[in-house]
Write a protein that holds these residues in place. Structure first.
Motif, short mmCIF file in Angstrom:
data_model
loop_
_atom_site.label_atom_id
_atom_site.label_comp_id
_atom_site.label_asym_id
_atom_site.label_seq_id
_atom_site.Cartn_x
_atom_site.Cartn_y
_atom_site.Cartn_z
N ILE A 1 0.01 3.72 1.48
CA ILE A 1 0.51 3.25 0.18
C ILE A 1 0.99 1.80 0.30
O ILE A 1 0.65 0.94 -0.51
CB ILE A 1 1.67 4.16 -0.30
CG1 ILE A 1 1.13 5.54 -0.67
CG2 ILE A 1 2.42 3.53 -1.48
CD1 ILE A 1 2.19 6.62 -0.70
N LYS A 2 1.76 1.54 1.35
CA LYS A 2 2.26 0.17 1.60
C LYS A 2 1.09 -0.81 1.73
O LYS A 2 1.12 -1.93 1.21
CB LYS A 2 3.07 0.14 2.91
CG LYS A 2 4.58 0.24 2.70
CD LYS A 2 5.32 0.34 4.03
CE LYS A 2 5.21 -0.91 4.90
NZ LYS A 2 6.04 -2.03 4.45
N GLN A 3 0.05 -0.37 2.44
CA GLN A 3 -1.13 -1.21 2.65
C GLN A 3 -1.82 -1.53 1.32
O GLN A 3 -2.22 -2.68 1.09
CB GLN A 3 -2.08 -0.46 3.58
CG GLN A 3 -3.05 -1.32 4.31
CD GLN A 3 -4.00 -0.45 5.13
OE1 GLN A 3 -3.75 0.73 5.40
NE2 GLN A 3 -5.12 -1.04 5.52
N ILE A 4 -1.95 -0.55 0.43
CA ILE A 4 -2.58 -0.81 -0.88
C ILE A 4 -1.73 -1.80 -1.67
O ILE A 4 -2.24 -2.78 -2.22
CB ILE A 4 -2.77 0.49 -1.70
CG1 ILE A 4 -3.59 1.52 -0.94
CG2 ILE A 4 -3.39 0.17 -3.07
CD1 ILE A 4 -5.06 1.26 -0.82
N GLU B 1 0.37 -4.01 -0.55
CA GLU B 1 0.49 -5.34 0.06
C GLU B 1 -0.84 -6.06 0.18
O GLU B 1 -0.88 -7.29 0.22
CB GLU B 1 1.26 -5.20 1.40
CG GLU B 1 2.72 -4.84 1.10
CD GLU B 1 3.54 -4.36 2.30
OE1 GLU B 1 3.18 -4.69 3.44
OE2 GLU B 1 4.55 -3.66 2.07
N GLN B 2 -1.97 -5.32 0.19
CA GLN B 2 -3.28 -6.00 0.28
C GLN B 2 -3.98 -6.13 -1.06
O GLN B 2 -4.85 -6.97 -1.21
CB GLN B 2 -4.18 -5.27 1.28
CG GLN B 2 -3.68 -5.44 2.71
CD GLN B 2 -4.47 -4.66 3.73
OE1 GLN B 2 -5.50 -4.07 3.42
NE2 GLN B 2 -3.99 -4.65 4.96
N HIS B 3 -3.66 -5.27 -2.03
CA HIS B 3 -4.41 -5.28 -3.30
C HIS B 3 -3.57 -5.57 -4.53
O HIS B 3 -4.10 -5.99 -5.55
CB HIS B 3 -5.11 -3.93 -3.51
CG HIS B 3 -6.15 -3.62 -2.50
ND1 HIS B 3 -7.46 -4.05 -2.61
CD2 HIS B 3 -6.08 -2.93 -1.33
CE1 HIS B 3 -8.15 -3.63 -1.56
NE2 HIS B 3 -7.34 -2.95 -0.77
N LEU B 4 -2.30 -5.27 -4.53
CA LEU B 4 -1.55 -5.26 -5.79
C LEU B 4 -0.54 -6.40 -5.94
O LEU B 4 -0.39 -6.92 -7.05
CB LEU B 4 -0.83 -3.91 -5.96
CG LEU B 4 -1.76 -2.68 -5.99
CD1 LEU B 4 -0.94 -1.40 -6.07
CD2 LEU B 4 -2.73 -2.76 -7.17
#
Ligand code: T5A
Ligand code: NA
Length: 212
Positions: free
Chosen positions: A164-167, A169-172
């Motif tokens: 979730i953190k990755q989404i 921080e990389q997409h949103l």
């Protein structure tokens, strides 16, 4: 009795982040600051709103009593926001500021973390009112797990939280979002957020309400 500031429209301030980073705590504190510190009309809201019919299905899903297809639950979360749209617009247009606990970006982050395409996830959010300011509370999953009652609901597993953190921080996250170090005591975090709002409030309310 102090006179309330006369706002042309309300401000839409959103808190986002993974589980247990302190969103609900900070939403309450900022709501109090807007009302008592800045003398504004303000209201605190949260998504999912578990009190509506869609919210009650979502609640059953989160407590693992209802099983649902990943896209079906995603669309229910989105519907839970769409059914609130008229009320959000009414509040903003009548000059009431809203401090919101999770919104469309939670919807995208949690479903995309299950392996579903980010663009597909975003589509059903398009046309909803866009927040004027997004505050992203950031800390490691390891530190968040040390906080109270972690691990009782469906999504509170370390590997999934890291996705979730990755989404987020990389997409949103956009350059306009305020990324706050959430791994500090409650008042330190709150004071930093209050200062941001105090500094930016005048330029934010001069802008029209945008849509996602
Ligand atoms: N979801 C949501 C989707 O999948 N799609 C969607 O579209 C939406 C909108 C429920 C779940 O739904 C998912 C995401 C979620 O998994 P929820 O009801 O917002 O969403 O989740 P909650 O369980 O209520 O909240 P969180 O787990 O996200 O916690 P918060 O709000 O980030 O943290 P908070 O403030 O409740 O604090 C947690 C604990 O830490 C302490 C608090 O006292 C509390 O015990 N705490 C601190 N301790 C130390 N230092 C600090 N600075 C602290 N701040 C708080
Ligand atoms: Na919360």
């Amino acid at each position: 009795e102090e006179e309330k500031k006369n706002m042309k429209r309300g401000l839409f301030i959103l808190f986002e982040g993974a589980d247990r980073v302190g969103k609900s705590t900070q939403v309450q504190k900022l709501g109090d600051y807007l009302k008592n510190g800045l003398q504004l009309d303000a209201k605190v809201l949260r998504f999912p709103d578990r009190t509506t019919p869609t919210g009650s299905i979502i609640n059953g899903y989160l407590q693992n009593t209802t099983q649902l297809d990943d896209r079906a639950i995603h669309l229910l979360y989105a519907a839970n926001r769409w059914e609130a749209k008229d009320n959000l617009m009414k509040l903003l247009n009548s000059g009431t500021s809203i401090v919101v606990d999770r919104y469309s970006y939670s919807g995208v982050a949690y479903t995309a973390a299950k392996g579903i395409d980010v663009d597909w996830c975003f589509n059903c959010e398009k046309g909803l009112p866009e927040p004027d300011l997004v505050i992203y509370l950031k800390m490691t999953t390891e530190d968040a797990t040390l906080r109270g009652e972690y691990g009782t609901e469906r999504y509170e597993k370390v590997d999934f939280q890291n996705k979730i953190k990755q989404i987020y921080e990389q997409h949103l996250i956009k350059p306009s979002w305020k990324v706050i170090n959430a791994n500090r005591d409650i008042d330190t975090v709150s004071n930093e957020i209050n200062n941001i709002i105090k500094t930016e409030i005048n330029q934010l309310i001069d802008k029209p309400i945008n849509y996602i």
